[in-house]
Write an enzyme that holds these catalytic residues in place. Structure first.
Site, PDB file in Angstrom:
ATOM      1  N   ASP A 129      71.274 -52.790  32.802  1.00 19.60           N
ATOM      2  CA  ASP A 129      70.559 -53.765  31.969  1.00 19.60           C
ATOM      3  C   ASP A 129      71.358 -54.122  30.712  1.00 19.60           C
ATOM      4  OD1 ASP A 129      68.316 -54.134  33.557  1.00 19.60           O
ATOM      5  OD2 ASP A 129      67.216 -52.467  32.660  1.00 19.60           O
ATOM      6  N   LYS A 170      61.960 -45.154  36.035  1.00 16.16           N
ATOM      7  CA  LYS A 170      63.258 -45.266  35.358  1.00 16.16           C
ATOM      8  C   LYS A 170      63.678 -43.995  34.616  1.00 16.16           C
ATOM      9  CE  LYS A 170      63.986 -50.205  34.859  1.00 16.16           C
ATOM     10  NZ  LYS A 170      64.427 -51.251  33.930  1.00 16.16           N
TER      11      LYS A 170
END
Ligand code: NAP
Length: 299
Positions: free
Chosen positions: A111, A75
């Site tokens: 997210d 990420k």
């Protein structure tokens, strides 16, 4: 079997990359949505080790992959391979969604949108809602960014490691998300022992730790003394989606709090990624949610 997806010469590929990635639920929910939308795409899980990330991204360009999701451990490591990183991903410090554009690979983070979706369905005065966040790992970063976007006047982050807590607080200095935001007054970090004291003031309590997740379903991140101080009408949000409800959410409901589990965040971050890749707004979120519920045997 990819249900309802017909693979043919024109089919475009989407993926999730990570290591490990075999337990990802993303192929299931994305293929269900793509099939329902009648789109000529297929979504697969690709195991990519940290050492081969650059090779993989070069290969994706060569085969004209339409886009991909990123999970642990890439990420942050993906950043050098991207030509653009959205402000939200820069603020969170992590990219979870990448799309191919005429300017190269563009990275963002969905997210935060996923975390916020079930909260925005509630009519709340967020400017009066103090947030209490348990844990300070990757998911907590999206939660804090979400609380900043809501305009929460105080965000208290609780953790068990003082050095990591201090680093977490420090990491928001100079963030594009917090430029017009009084970070020092708004974001405060505390040891776990402060929970009982912080709880009565909290309007939103978010568990971002894995405590209570299957198979350790008897565990609860909030000790009884602190739980007894949770306000009726407060929102208790557990990012865990199995089991549903967790012991934390059971305790919160018993105190008259509004309980939200992590399934909706998972679904909505996926729907947000599909919106980017397909440039369509009509994402069949119900189908994605029901596919996961059936698979996880929830409700
Ligand atoms: P992570 O980066 O490993 O962070 C976990 C955090 O929990 C760390 O702050 C860790 O503290 C803390 N923690 C772990 N065990 C603890 C314990 N026994 N007591 C107190 N604190 C503890 O993990 P993550 O990626 O943020 O994920 C965290 C959880 O969120 C997982 O359950 C994951 O499944 C869930 N999640 C859900 C979604 C969704 O879409 N619903 C999305 C992302 C994540 P230390 O550093 O001190 O260990």
């Amino acid at each position: 079997m990819i249900q309802g997806v017909t693979l043919q010469g024109t089919t475009r590929l989407l993926a999730v990359i990570g290591d490990p990635v075999r337990h990802s639920l993303s192929p299931l929910m994305h293929n269900a949505a793509l099939a329902a939308m009648g789109l000529d795409y297929a979504y697969v899980a690709l195991p990519v080790t940290a050492a081969r990330l650059g090779d993989a991204i070069g290969g994706f360009e060569a085969i004209a992959l339409a886009g991909f999701n990123i999970t642990i451990p890439h990420k942050q490591a993906i950043a050098p391979y991207l030509s653009e990183i959205s402000a939200i991903a820069q603020g969170v410090g992590a990219v979870n969604t990448v799309s191919w554009t005429d300017r190269g690979w563009q990275g963002t983070n969905t997210d935060v949108e996923g975390f916020l979706a079930p909260l925005l369905d509630l009519a709340r005065d967020w400017s009066q809602t103090r947030a209490l966040v348990l844990g300070h790992g990757g998911a907590a970063r999206a939660v804090v960014a979400g609380c900043v976007q809501l305009g929460c006047p105080a965000i208290h982050v609780v953790g068990r490691n003082p050095a990591k807590l201090a680093a977490f607080q420090q990491s928001w200095q100079g963030s594009p998300l917090t430029q017009n935001w009084p970070l020092a007054e708004t974001l405060q970090v505390h040891g776990w022992e402060a929970l009982a004291e912080l709880m009565p003031e909290a309007g939103l309590v978010v568990n971002t730790t894995p405590v209570g997740m299957s198979p350790n379903v008897e565990a609860c991140p909030v000790p009884g003394e602190a739980m007894a101080k949770l306000r009726a009408g407060a929102i208790a949000y557990d990012l865990i989606y199995v089991p549903n409800p967790t012991v934390f959410l059971q305790g919160a409901s018993a105190r008259g709090a509004i309980a939200i589990n992590g399934l909706e965040m998972l679904v909505q971050q996926g729907a947000a990624a599909l919106r980017i890749w397909t440039a369509r707004e009509d994402i069949p979120v119900d189908i994605m949610r029901n596919t996961l519920k059936q698979h996880l045997r929830l409700e």
